[in-house]
Scaffold this active site. Sequence first.
Site, PDB file in Angstrom:
ATOM      1  N   GLN A  15       0.826  -1.205   0.000  1.00  0.00           N
ATOM      2  CA  GLN A  15       0.000   0.000   0.000  1.00  0.00           C
ATOM      3  C   GLN A  15       0.863   1.259   0.000  1.00  0.00           C
ATOM      4  O   GLN A  15       1.876   1.331   0.692  1.00  0.00           O
ATOM      5  CB  GLN A  15      -0.907  -0.014   1.233  1.00  0.00           C
ATOM      6  N   SER A  99       3.899  -6.480   2.774  1.00  0.00           N
ATOM      7  CA  SER A  99       2.540  -6.534   3.319  1.00  0.00           C
ATOM      8  C   SER A  99       1.602  -7.223   2.326  1.00  0.00           C
ATOM      9  O   SER A  99       1.761  -8.406   2.036  1.00  0.00           O
ATOM     10  CB  SER A  99       2.066  -5.133   3.698  1.00  0.00           C
ATOM     11  N   LEU A 100       0.615  -6.494   1.751  1.00  0.00           N
ATOM     12  CA  LEU A 100      -0.288  -7.129   0.790  1.00  0.00           C
ATOM     13  C   LEU A 100       0.474  -7.719  -0.393  1.00  0.00           C
ATOM     14  O   LEU A 100      -0.002  -8.659  -1.050  1.00  0.00           O
ATOM     15  CB  LEU A 100      -1.326  -6.115   0.293  1.00  0.00           C
ATOM     16  N   ARG A 124      -9.441  -8.874   3.251  1.00  0.00           N
ATOM     17  CA  ARG A 124      -8.399  -8.424   4.180  1.00  0.00           C
ATOM     18  C   ARG A 124      -8.514  -6.925   4.408  1.00  0.00           C
ATOM     19  O   ARG A 124      -8.457  -6.441   5.547  1.00  0.00           O
ATOM     20  CB  ARG A 124      -7.028  -8.776   3.614  1.00  0.00           C
ATOM     21  N   HIS A 206      -0.708  -3.603  10.961  1.00  0.00           N
ATOM     22  CA  HIS A 206       0.447  -4.350  11.480  1.00  0.00           C
ATOM     23  C   HIS A 206       0.756  -4.039  12.949  1.00  0.00           C
ATOM     24  O   HIS A 206       1.901  -3.779  13.321  1.00  0.00           O
ATOM     25  CB  HIS A 206       1.681  -4.111  10.597  1.00  0.00           C
ATOM     26  N   GLN A 255       0.807 -12.178   9.831  1.00  0.00           N
ATOM     27  CA  GLN A 255       1.259 -10.962   9.164  1.00  0.00           C
ATOM     28  C   GLN A 255       0.343  -9.770   9.440  1.00  0.00           C
ATOM     29  O   GLN A 255       0.783  -8.625   9.453  1.00  0.00           O
ATOM     30  CB  GLN A 255       1.352 -11.236   7.656  1.00  0.00           C
TER      31      GLN A 255
END
Length: 315
Positions: A15, A99-100, A124, A206, A255
């Site tokens: 992101q 991340s993603l 998500r 996170h 995660q």
Amino acid sequence: MKRRMEQTAFIFPGQGAQFVGMGKELADTFGSAKAVFEEIDEALGESFSDLIWNGSEEDLKLTANTQPALMAVSLAAVRALEAEFGVKIASGKYVAGHSLGEYSALAAAGALSVGDAAKLLRFRGESMQKAVAPGDGAMAALLGATIEQAEAACDAVDGVCEVANDNAPGQVVVSGAKAAVEGAIAWAKDNGIKKGVLLPVSAPFHCSLMQPAADAMEAALASVALTAPSIPVYANVTAAPVSDVDSIRKLLVEQVTARVRWRESVEAMAAEGITTMVECGAGKVLSVMNRRTAKAINGVTLGTPEELEKFASSI
């Protein structure tokens, strides 16, 4: 000089790399890339590609849209590289995503279908958005801070404040309750850290406040087919390669609340002989960060037809 693919890792952005219109040139040029967007449109039951190419910046910035959108562009680049130029992701040594981007990496390595990746990332994003009420959480970049200084800033305040992203030397992000994050910024200012900046995000990603989203993702991932990736995936949670399906599923759940250990992942891949990192998809955020971590690594971006052709001709 020809590249040695055994010294190459393919990496996938997270992101913050998004922009309206991303991937359109790939889709217009390559049928294989266009097919990825069509597959995602079908999986999500909407003209999602139109939102990516013609929608508003505000709509694209919504977490539930940003996450599948960035994956779509990354996979369009990968499919075009493989179908049009004959360069297989499996010819590299590792894949990794921020991340993603870890979902993009898994889809690129064949562990997850593109349609399932899109649906999981939409879910998500929605789950992360719902986990904390708007305005209750925050994230901040502590510029110039070491990881130890960032941890000290978190320890110095009351409430939830945790290191969310260890991106590169001097670029650490903290996440948590808004008051606690603001307190960490103030502590940083008083303790010699260059600058603390609140980030324009919609939720505190996170950190432990995301536990409801992690629980939701555990249930969602349990119902999705995963297979062993064609090459190992460097996991955000462990900063180490993983190929075992059960471990991948477990790490994707962890995660959501855990630190993204990107700096450590880049350092580890460099130590294992990686000399080129190929950023697949929108922008060059990771390539810029990686130069701060491992100056000897060559960064390549694959976001346009010209970049794909140039990279393929270098192999």
